[in-house]
Design a protein around this motif. Structure first.
Motif, PDB file in Angstrom:
ATOM      1  N   ARG A  52       0.813  -1.218   0.000  1.00 30.88           N
ATOM      2  CA  ARG A  52       0.000   0.000   0.000  1.00 30.88           C
ATOM      3  C   ARG A  52       0.846   1.268   0.000  1.00 30.88           C
ATOM      4  N   ARG A  53       2.101   1.182   0.449  1.00 29.33           N
ATOM      5  CA  ARG A  53       2.962   2.362   0.428  1.00 29.33           C
ATOM      6  C   ARG A  53       3.600   2.582  -0.936  1.00 29.33           C
ATOM      7  N   MET A  54       3.381   1.655  -1.858  1.00 27.98           N
ATOM      8  CA  MET A  54       3.941   1.783  -3.196  1.00 27.98           C
ATOM      9  C   MET A  54       2.817   2.168  -4.157  1.00 27.98           C
ATOM     10  N   PRO A  55       3.112   2.964  -5.171  1.00 29.61           N
ATOM     11  CA  PRO A  55       2.089   3.318  -6.164  1.00 29.61           C
ATOM     12  C   PRO A  55       1.846   2.152  -7.121  1.00 29.61           C
ATOM     13  N   LEU A  56       1.298   1.058  -6.573  1.00 31.99           N
ATOM     14  CA  LEU A  56       1.131  -0.167  -7.343  1.00 31.99           C
ATOM     15  C   LEU A  56      -0.332  -0.590  -7.304  1.00 31.99           C
ATOM     16  N   GLU A  57      -0.953  -0.745  -8.457  1.00 26.31           N
ATOM     17  CA  GLU A  57      -2.354  -1.160  -8.568  1.00 26.31           C
ATOM     18  C   GLU A  57      -2.416  -2.635  -8.956  1.00 26.31           C
ATOM     19  N   ILE A  58      -3.176  -3.404  -8.185  1.00 22.51           N
ATOM     20  CA  ILE A  58      -3.359  -4.834  -8.477  1.00 22.51           C
ATOM     21  C   ILE A  58      -4.811  -5.042  -8.884  1.00 22.51           C
ATOM     22  N   VAL A  59      -5.024  -5.469 -10.116  1.00 24.83           N
ATOM     23  CA  VAL A  59      -6.363  -5.637 -10.690  1.00 24.83           C
ATOM     24  C   VAL A  59      -6.657  -7.125 -10.820  1.00 24.83           C
ATOM     25  N   CYS A  60      -7.846  -7.530 -10.402  1.00 26.98           N
ATOM     26  CA  CYS A  60      -8.265  -8.939 -10.480  1.00 26.98           C
ATOM     27  C   CYS A  60      -9.335  -9.083 -11.547  1.00 26.98           C
ATOM     28  N   ASP A  61      -9.152 -10.009 -12.477  1.00 28.79           N
ATOM     29  CA  ASP A  61     -10.102 -10.251 -13.569  1.00 28.79           C
ATOM     30  C   ASP A  61     -10.466 -11.729 -13.565  1.00 28.79           C
ATOM     31  N   CYS A  62     -11.637 -12.065 -13.004  1.00 28.11           N
ATOM     32  CA  CYS A  62     -12.059 -13.467 -12.895  1.00 28.11           C
ATOM     33  C   CYS A  62     -13.577 -13.522 -12.813  1.00 28.11           C
ATOM     34  N   GLU A  63     -14.139 -14.488 -13.490  1.00 27.21           N
ATOM     35  CA  GLU A  63     -15.590 -14.701 -13.451  1.00 27.21           C
ATOM     36  C   GLU A  63     -16.033 -15.063 -12.041  1.00 27.21           C
ATOM     37  N   GLU A  64     -17.097 -14.437 -11.594  1.00 28.76           N
ATOM     38  CA  GLU A  64     -17.611 -14.690 -10.256  1.00 28.76           C
ATOM     39  C   GLU A  64     -18.101 -16.136 -10.137  1.00 28.76           C
ATOM     40  N   GLY A  65     -17.695 -16.789  -9.067  1.00 29.95           N
ATOM     41  CA  GLY A  65     -18.136 -18.163  -8.832  1.00 29.95           C
ATOM     42  C   GLY A  65     -17.332 -19.227  -9.554  1.00 29.95           C
ATOM     43  N   LEU A  66     -16.269 -18.845 -10.242  1.00 34.56           N
ATOM     44  CA  LEU A  66     -15.437 -19.826 -10.935  1.00 34.56           C
ATOM     45  C   LEU A  66     -14.750 -20.743  -9.920  1.00 34.56           C
ATOM     46  N   SER A  67     -14.920 -22.044 -10.089  1.00 34.58           N
ATOM     47  CA  SER A  67     -14.292 -23.019  -9.195  1.00 34.58           C
ATOM     48  C   SER A  67     -13.613 -24.093 -10.028  1.00 34.58           C
ATOM     49  N   PHE A  68     -12.658 -24.806  -9.385  1.00 33.59           N
ATOM     50  CA  PHE A  68     -11.881 -25.812 -10.107  1.00 33.59           C
ATOM     51  C   PHE A  68     -11.328 -26.820  -9.105  1.00 33.59           C
ATOM     52  N   PRO A  69     -11.241 -28.117  -9.491  1.00 28.76           N
ATOM     53  CA  PRO A  69     -10.693 -29.138  -8.581  1.00 28.76           C
ATOM     54  C   PRO A  69      -9.183 -29.035  -8.436  1.00 28.76           C
ATOM     55  N   VAL A  70      -8.742 -28.226  -7.479  1.00 25.64           N
ATOM     56  CA  VAL A  70      -7.322 -28.053  -7.180  1.00 25.64           C
ATOM     57  C   VAL A  70      -7.211 -27.705  -5.704  1.00 25.64           C
ATOM     58  N   ALA A  71      -6.160 -28.210  -5.039  1.00 18.70           N
ATOM     59  CA  ALA A  71      -5.962 -27.893  -3.620  1.00 18.70           C
ATOM     60  C   ALA A  71      -5.756 -26.385  -3.464  1.00 18.70           C
ATOM     61  N   ARG A  72      -6.425 -25.792  -2.485  1.00 19.70           N
ATOM     62  CA  ARG A  72      -6.386 -24.341  -2.333  1.00 19.70           C
ATOM     63  C   ARG A  72      -4.966 -23.834  -2.069  1.00 19.70           C
ATOM     64  N   HIS A  73      -4.214 -24.517  -1.184  1.00 27.76           N
ATOM     65  CA  HIS A  73      -2.881 -24.011  -0.864  1.00 27.76           C
ATOM     66  C   HIS A  73      -1.938 -24.104  -2.062  1.00 27.76           C
ATOM     67  N   ASP A  74      -2.170 -25.070  -2.989  1.00 27.92           N
ATOM     68  CA  ASP A  74      -1.352 -25.133  -4.193  1.00 27.92           C
ATOM     69  C   ASP A  74      -1.624 -23.936  -5.094  1.00 27.92           C
ATOM     70  N   LEU A  75      -2.902 -23.620  -5.288  1.00 23.40           N
ATOM     71  CA  LEU A  75      -3.236 -22.477  -6.126  1.00 23.40           C
ATOM     72  C   LEU A  75      -2.775 -21.173  -5.480  1.00 23.40           C
ATOM     73  N   GLU A  76      -2.857 -21.092  -4.151  1.00 23.76           N
ATOM     74  CA  GLU A  76      -2.340 -19.910  -3.451  1.00 23.76           C
ATOM     75  C   GLU A  76      -0.840 -19.769  -3.655  1.00 23.76           C
ATOM     76  N   ALA A  77      -0.112 -20.884  -3.593  1.00 21.41           N
ATOM     77  CA  ALA A  77       1.332 -20.829  -3.796  1.00 21.41           C
ATOM     78  C   ALA A  77       1.664 -20.382  -5.218  1.00 21.41           C
ATOM     79  N   ILE A  78       0.890 -20.867  -6.203  1.00 22.91           N
ATOM     80  CA  ILE A  78       1.136 -20.477  -7.597  1.00 22.91           C
ATOM     81  C   ILE A  78       0.909 -18.979  -7.781  1.00 22.91           C
ATOM     82  N   VAL A  79      -0.283 -18.510  -7.399  1.00 19.09           N
ATOM     83  CA  VAL A  79      -0.629 -17.110  -7.623  1.00 19.09           C
ATOM     84  C   VAL A  79       0.232 -16.204  -6.745  1.00 19.09           C
ATOM     85  N   GLY A  80       0.456 -16.600  -5.484  1.00 22.05           N
ATOM     86  CA  GLY A  80       1.241 -15.769  -4.576  1.00 22.05           C
ATOM     87  C   GLY A  80       2.664 -15.562  -5.056  1.00 22.05           C
ATOM     88  N   ASN A  81       3.314 -16.628  -5.523  1.00 22.30           N
ATOM     89  CA  ASN A  81       4.682 -16.488  -6.021  1.00 22.30           C
ATOM     90  C   ASN A  81       4.736 -15.645  -7.288  1.00 22.30           C
TER      91      ASN A  81
END
Length: 346
Positions: free
Chosen positions: A217-246
């Motif tokens: 928040r102290r940086m002039p950086l905008e993070i935009v999320c573009d995803c269909e509402e309610g989109l789900s997929f058979p994948v472990a949550r922590h794996d997808l978090e690790a992918i997107v987070g990294n």
């Protein structure tokens, strides 16, 4: 007559101790439409029962005669099936024995469809186990390499009368960060990483985007999320978090002012999932993109971190049978795309 069809109907009418029998005779001549003659005759009940008993007796003998060859054929077929199954199971046991004796790297052989499906699943589990073992060895080696340097600084600093307390504290913080990073990675490659559970992708992406927005928040950086509402997929949550987070963590090091995070279905509901992260930074030239995916490879030593975030993502993606691509982003920097197939296609 050229053709006759007759039918005897029993017990249609009863008159005292006699029975009325019916007989239909169809006569057809050349070029004629044919004629049908209906005969009715009264016979004694005893005679009628004798007639039915004679026909039943002939049918009973025919049934017994037919039952013997049918039973022999059925038993023969069953014996052939059992022998074939025993032979196939024996070949499978031999193939397993060769694998246990380290003669082959997997259970080799061609088997009937039902057994082949089982063999393929077992081979998949064996490959996954080998992959996890190799990854664990690699991570342990990386941990030892990354922690040895700050430990050496601490050892030398504590052995002398020095005023480098801030430096020592930074080394401790660095080791704590490494431990946190590897602990997060260990959770991402746990034994339940292949569990086919559905994750709310849209909610996860928003959480990751909101979390990093607070961090930066102290940086002039905008993070935009573009995803269909309610989109789900058979994948472990922590794996997808690790992918997107990294990917977002890497993007923020080079982005000028904007990061885009998104996901969509890949080829319809029954296909896979496409996840992407893009930034408006300098990007990576095509000839250097392979280097960025190498274990621990870093093209820029200035940003803090251990320098293998993309490799972590590549490891997790490969565990799901997916693909990782580095492309040019439409906003000027690098776009990282990850596609994950459905469990039935992995």
């Amino acid at each position: 007559p050229l053709n006759k069809q007759s039918k005897l109907t029993a017990g249609t009418k009863r008159g005292g101790r006699s029975r009325i029998a019916e007989r239909f005779v169809v006569e057809a001549g050349a070029g004629a439409a044919g004629s049908r003659v209906h005969y009715l005759v009264g016979i004694a009940a005893e005679q009628y029962h004798d007639y039915v008993a004679q026909h039943a007796s002939r049918l009973r003998r025919f049934f017994l005669l037919a039952l013997i060859p049918v039973s022999v054929v059925a038993l023969g077929m069953l014996a052939v099936i059992l022998l074939a199954l025993r032979q196939d199971l024996g070949r499978m046991a031999t193939a397993i024995g060769r694998y246990e004796a380290a003669e082959t790297e997997e259970i080799e052989g061609t088997f009937p469809r039902e057994l082949q499906h089982l063999v393929d699943r077992v081979n998949g589990l064996l490959k996954q186990n080998l992959m996890l073992i190799d990854r664990t060895r690699k991570y342990v080696s990386k941990i030892a390499h990354d922690i040895n340097h700050p430990l050496a600084v601490l050892k030398n600093g504590l052995g002398e009368d020095t005023q480098d307390t801030p430096l020592l504290k930074r080394q401790v913080d660095r080791m704590a960060g490494l431990v946190d990073r590897y602990a997060s990675l260990a959770r991402a490659i746990g034994s339940d990483s292949q569990v086919q559970r559905r994750t709310d992708v849209s909610s996860l992406l928003r959480d990751v985007a909101d979390g990093f927005s607070i961090v930066y928040r102290r940086m002039p950086l905008e993070i935009v999320c573009d995803c269909e509402e309610g989109l789900s997929f058979p994948v472990a949550r922590h794996d997808l978090e690790a992918i997107v987070g990294n990917l977002v963590s890497n993007a923020h090091k080079f982005a000028d002012s904007r990061i885009e995070v998104g996901a969509s279905r890949l080829g319809g509901d029954e296909a896979g999932l496409l996840v992407w992260v893009a930034d408006d930074g300098p990007g990576i030239s095509p000839e250097n993109r392979e280097t960025a995916l190498n274990w621990g490879g870093r093209l820029d030593e200035a940003p803090p971190g251990t320098g293998f975030g993309l490799t972590i993502v590549a490891d997790i993606v490969s565990m799901y049978g997916g693909n990782l691509r580095l492309l040019d982003a439409g906003i000027g920097g690098l776009r990282v795309e990850v596609d994950l197939p459905r469990p039935s296609r992995r």
